[in-house]
Design an enzyme around this catalytic site. Sequence first.
Site, PDB file in Angstrom:
ATOM      1  N   GLU A 124      -4.852  -5.324  10.913  1.00 57.66           N
ATOM      2  CA  GLU A 124      -3.832  -4.319  11.328  1.00 57.66           C
ATOM      3  C   GLU A 124      -3.965  -3.534  12.479  1.00 57.66           C
ATOM      4  O   GLU A 124      -5.002  -2.714  12.661  1.00 57.66           O
ATOM      5  CB  GLU A 124      -4.061  -3.112  10.030  1.00 57.66           C
TER       6      GLU A 124
ATOM      7  N   SER B  27       3.719  -2.342  10.256  1.00 55.07           N
ATOM      8  CA  SER B  27       5.370  -2.373  10.222  1.00 55.07           C
ATOM      9  C   SER B  27       5.798  -3.619   9.761  1.00 55.07           C
ATOM     10  O   SER B  27       6.862  -4.249  10.468  1.00 55.07           O
ATOM     11  CB  SER B  27       5.614  -2.174  11.742  1.00 55.07           C
TER      12      SER B  27
ATOM     13  N   GLY C 164       3.079   2.098  10.899  1.00 50.84           N
ATOM     14  CA  GLY C 164       3.956   2.970  10.678  1.00 50.84           C
ATOM     15  C   GLY C 164       4.712   3.441  11.902  1.00 50.84           C
ATOM     16  O   GLY C 164       5.255   4.468  11.952  1.00 50.84           O
TER      17      GLY C 164
ATOM     18  N   GLU D 267      -6.567   4.644   8.493  1.00 44.00           N
ATOM     19  CA  GLU D 267      -6.106   6.126   8.043  1.00 44.00           C
ATOM     20  C   GLU D 267      -7.412   6.702   7.658  1.00 44.00           C
ATOM     21  O   GLU D 267      -7.874   7.777   7.779  1.00 44.00           O
ATOM     22  CB  GLU D 267      -4.917   6.147   7.269  1.00 44.00           C
TER      23      GLU D 267
ATOM     24  N   ASN E  33       0.801  -1.123   0.041  1.00 47.67           N
ATOM     25  CA  ASN E  33      -0.045   0.096   0.152  1.00 47.67           C
ATOM     26  C   ASN E  33       0.720   1.264   0.111  1.00 47.67           C
ATOM     27  O   ASN E  33       1.645   1.581   1.047  1.00 47.67           O
ATOM     28  CB  ASN E  33      -0.800   0.067   1.488  1.00 47.67           C
TER      29      ASN E  33
ATOM     30  N   LYS F 265       0.061   4.327  -0.056  1.00 47.50           N
ATOM     31  CA  LYS F 265      -0.487   5.580   0.508  1.00 47.50           C
ATOM     32  C   LYS F 265      -0.279   6.584  -0.458  1.00 47.50           C
ATOM     33  O   LYS F 265      -0.498   6.511  -1.908  1.00 47.50           O
ATOM     34  CB  LYS F 265      -0.013   5.564   2.058  1.00 47.50           C
TER      35      LYS F 265
ATOM     36  N   HIS G 264      -9.423   1.024   5.683  1.00 45.34           N
ATOM     37  CA  HIS G 264      -7.955   1.528   6.229  1.00 45.34           C
ATOM     38  C   HIS G 264      -7.933   2.216   7.415  1.00 45.34           C
ATOM     39  O   HIS G 264      -8.853   3.037   7.471  1.00 45.34           O
ATOM     40  CB  HIS G 264      -6.966   1.827   5.246  1.00 45.34           C
TER      41      HIS G 264
END
Length: 244
Positions: free
Chosen positions: A167, A206, A173, A100, A9, A11, A98
């Site tokens: 996730e 990660s 991240g 985010e 991904n 992003k 996701h």
Amino acid sequence: MRKVVIAGNWKMYKNQSEAKAFFSEFPKHLQAIADQQIIICVPYTNLAIVQTILPSVACPSLSIGAQNVHWADSGAFTGEISAPMLVELGIKYAVIGHSERRQFFGETDDTVNKRIKTAQAHGITPILCVGESKLQRDNNETETWIFSQLANALVDVDQSNLIIAYEPIWAIGTGDTCQSSEANRVIGLIRSKLDHQNMTIQYGGSVKPDNIDEIMAQPEIDGVLVGGASLDPAGFARIVNYQP
């Protein structure tokens, strides 16, 4: 037999020239691909150009995916992209829900459900993301939260055309990877709630070249959804070339 899916991904990274450079370098590092599916989900502005590059990559297992899809086929939805638009470009996968998107753009379990059903109706396989925050984990709410996400997102969804990515938000991240044994445990619990037991369930958070072998050695984990490490062609190739 569960399908192994390794997905990247990107992003909001890489313009078109950078995407071209990636796909020029990436194939040089690939070893013989067995049965795993490779997906790279690029920004919308890269979808068309990368699809034209794909034949020259000469990797039949590699597909390009989108990072979201709207539930309407058309309409006054500024900034959104519809499933027919993705289909026109030959896109067959899309990340949906996701963390985010949920955190910064108001995505809810209801909108996730609508996006999934629309994607499936157009032949696009959704990659549904679920996962808990650090606060929820610390409060022992991991299972309750994820089970609620699943129950709401999967209403009237065809589970035979779906990938789930676990996730943990606290590991995205941050460099703080969920222990592979714990990821395996949670993914096993997710699987226990599904009607389709052979569904591919990935781990994301990660994921790096130096931990991919341990992650993929876990019996419940069928692949990974990779963020930052998918931006480097050699590093992502090492992830694709995992040795459990």
